[in-house]
Design a protein around this motif. Structure first.
Motif, PDB file in Angstrom:
ATOM      1  N   VAL A   1       0.843  -1.208   0.000  1.00  0.00           N
ATOM      2  CA  VAL A   1       0.000   0.000   0.000  1.00  0.00           C
ATOM      3  C   VAL A   1       0.874   1.253   0.000  1.00  0.00           C
ATOM      4  O   VAL A   1       0.662   2.170  -0.795  1.00  0.00           O
ATOM      5  N   LEU A   2       1.878   1.287   0.865  1.00  0.00           N
ATOM      6  CA  LEU A   2       2.733   2.479   0.935  1.00  0.00           C
ATOM      7  C   LEU A   2       3.576   2.636  -0.332  1.00  0.00           C
ATOM      8  O   LEU A   2       3.747   3.742  -0.833  1.00  0.00           O
TER       9      LEU A   2
ATOM     10  N   GLN B   1       1.374   4.079  -3.002  1.00  0.00           N
ATOM     11  CA  GLN B   1       1.062   5.495  -2.804  1.00  0.00           C
ATOM     12  C   GLN B   1       2.297   6.364  -3.042  1.00  0.00           C
ATOM     13  O   GLN B   1       2.171   7.532  -3.411  1.00  0.00           O
TER      14      GLN B   1
ATOM     15  N   ALA C   1       2.372   8.200  -6.319  1.00  0.00           N
ATOM     16  CA  ALA C   1       1.279   9.102  -6.702  1.00  0.00           C
ATOM     17  C   ALA C   1       1.617  10.551  -6.364  1.00  0.00           C
ATOM     18  O   ALA C   1       2.304  10.816  -5.389  1.00  0.00           O
TER      19      ALA C   1
ATOM     20  N   VAL D   1      -5.029   9.767  -4.841  1.00  0.00           N
ATOM     21  CA  VAL D   1      -4.916   8.362  -4.452  1.00  0.00           C
ATOM     22  C   VAL D   1      -4.254   7.618  -5.612  1.00  0.00           C
ATOM     23  O   VAL D   1      -4.669   7.766  -6.756  1.00  0.00           O
TER      24      VAL D   1
ATOM     25  N   LEU E   1      -3.851   1.753  -6.268  1.00  0.00           N
ATOM     26  CA  LEU E   1      -4.681   1.548  -5.081  1.00  0.00           C
ATOM     27  C   LEU E   1      -6.158   1.614  -5.434  1.00  0.00           C
ATOM     28  O   LEU E   1      -6.983   0.913  -4.867  1.00  0.00           O
ATOM     29  N   GLU E   2      -6.473   2.511  -6.354  1.00  0.00           N
ATOM     30  CA  GLU E   2      -7.888   2.710  -6.673  1.00  0.00           C
ATOM     31  C   GLU E   2      -8.433   1.615  -7.564  1.00  0.00           C
ATOM     32  O   GLU E   2      -9.606   1.254  -7.463  1.00  0.00           O
TER      33      GLU E   2
END
Lengths: 242, 230
Positions: free
Chosen positions: B156-157, B160, B163, B168, B172-173
């Motif tokens: 997850v990190l 991100q 980005a 977001v 992730l989206e």
């Protein structure tokens, strides 16, 4: 306590401070104090690399040490810099005005220091900074003491890396939260405007974005105003221009 | 060897690619952990912000219930920063999750487990596993789930990190469900009823709960003007 148990006790205490949130400067200042109390040295200091690659002074066991290290940085010559640049341990006697660092040796001599050990703070291939240990004695530091200093330096390096990783994770997580919150407010504003005007969500978004652009405002701020009911009604009455 | 476990989980996840989609985390989760299904819930503040992925319909329901009700294994794992283990939801001694348990049981969930997603001191959400029969995880499955939760948190990190600020990450989206329709509906309800967004969100959740419907469905109906709360 024996010296061995003092050393073990210090390592455990330092490791304990690595749990959860800790202050790197506190930890490194504690490290310099321990070096002075447990090793045959008179002063200790830590320098760390800044993001631009140059060294900065972070912790010193005494004011005399702080001034000497600042001098080293200003003159760009000395054992800490060499240990950092080479990644190798440095171990030298100091003679004023001569040797590897003539100006540094003179300044060190004035403060009463006659020999130095500098250890790179290193994890695998990455050198993060260096630990400087100065002694008023000319005789070389015992190998047993250097091993203890090495263990302190390794733990310090590990703690610095861990702290940096944790700070970065914190920053990314906050960025993700902020981005999600901003997206959510925009979705809410789309609902508000679509219901007020009787248009669909896509058209509501187009008007919101066009208004933000023309008014030179951030989309999130305009959306928040729409949700709070403080948005200028022109934001939704005018059909969006492409 | 802990290194072997990590290598095995990584091999399952990456399948030779350096950056795999979020969906893979959930798709391979059951095989890695021996559960029937897994889901990943992201949290923000103290509330769920959405589901990163889920491996099957039941896992998706577990995520949706927690999003609607604000309670369940992921929410608890995240809030207490502890592994949550509920080996038998049907046990009458279990008084956990008053609202979550009945619909979860009805969907065939017997055991649920929540593993916090964290990197250092940073908490991101939780991984949940479910099984259709009661029982604790074995020590092996427990350890595998821990590694999977760790990989997921880092994923997850990392995602991100690519980005731009304020956005977001696409990775992730894609495939995630941040329940944007619920927020569209909250905007609509706030205008219809002349209430604040926060009140509108509460009204939507209350309506979904008392009518035994998923919040997402209720939101869709409000957005399509098939339903008006009031």
């Amino acid at each position: 306590m024996t010296r061995e148990s003092d050393v073990v006790h210090s390592l455990v205490e330092m490791a304990d401070t690595l749990v959860d949130d800790y202050d790197v400067v506190d930890l490194l200042t504690g490290l310099t104090d321990r070096c002075v109390s447990l090793l045959a040295v008179s002063a200790a200091g830590v320098m760390l690399a800044t993001p631009t690659g140059s060294l900065g002074l972070v912790a010193s066991s005494s004011e005399a040490m702080r001034l000497l290290e600042l001098f080293e940085l200003q003159q760009q010559e000395g054992p800490c810099l060499d240990a950092f640049r080479s990644g190798e341990r440095i171990h030298e006697s100091l003679t004023a005005g001569s040797g590897r660092w003539p100006r540094f040796s003179t300044a060190a001599g004035r403060a009463g220091f006659q020999s130095v050990v500098a250890l790179p703070l290193r994890l695998r291939d990455v050198t993060l900074g260096a630990l400087n240990l100065l002694s008023t004695s000319r005789s070389p530091m015992a190998e047993a003491d250097i091993i203890v200093a090495r263990a302190f330096a390794d733990l310090a390096a590990l703690s610095i890396l861990q702290h940096r990783a944790s700070t970065e994770a914190q920053r990314l997580n906050e960025q993700l939260s902020a981005a999600l919150t901003s997206r959510i407010v925009i979705e809410q504003a789309k609902g508000v405007i679509s219901e007020r005007v009787g248009i669909d969500l896509a058209e509501a978004f187009a008007r919101l974005r066009a208004y933000a652009r023309n008014a030179n405002l951030r989309l999130t701020d305009v959306a928040q105003a729409a949700v709070d009911g403080t948005l200028d009604p022109r934001a939704w009455t005018a059909p969006a221009r492409n | 060897m802990p290194g072997d476990r990590l290598r095995r989980v990584l091999a399952e996840l990456s399948d030779g690619e350096s950056m795999w989609p979020a969906a893979r985390l959930c798709a391979v989760g059951p095989r890695i952990t021996g559960a029937n299904g897994v889901g990943v819930m992201l949290m923000s503040g103290d509330i769920p912000s959405g589901s990163l992925c889920s491996s099957d319909e039941v896992s998706q329901l577990i995520e949706d219930l927690q999003y609607t009700l604000g309670e369940g294994p992921c929410v608890e794992a995240y809030q207490n920063d502890k592994i949550v283990s509920e080996p038998d939801l049907a046990d009458p001694q279990t008084h956990r999750w008053f609202a979550f348990t009945p619909p979860a049981l009805k969907a065939g969930v017997r055991a649920v487990f929540g593993f916090p997603l964290r990197v250092g001191t940073v908490r991101l959400g939780a991984l949940n596993l479910y099984r259709d029969r009661p029982g604790e995880l074995t020590a092996e499955q427990h350890a595998d789930a821990l590694v999977l939760a760790d990989m997921t948190a880092r994923w997850v990190l990392d995602a991100q990190a690519g980005a731009p600020s304020g956005v977001v990450a696409e990775a992730l989206e894609a495939g995630a469900d941040f329940h944007f329709a619920v927020h569209n509906a909250a905007g609509i309800v706030s205008v219809q009823e002349g209430i604040t967004i926060t009140e509108a969100l509460i009204r939507l959740r209350a309506f979904a709960y008392s009518n035994d419907r998923p919040l997402a469905d209720v939101a869709q109906d409000v957005v399509a003007h098939r339903l008006r709360l009031g």
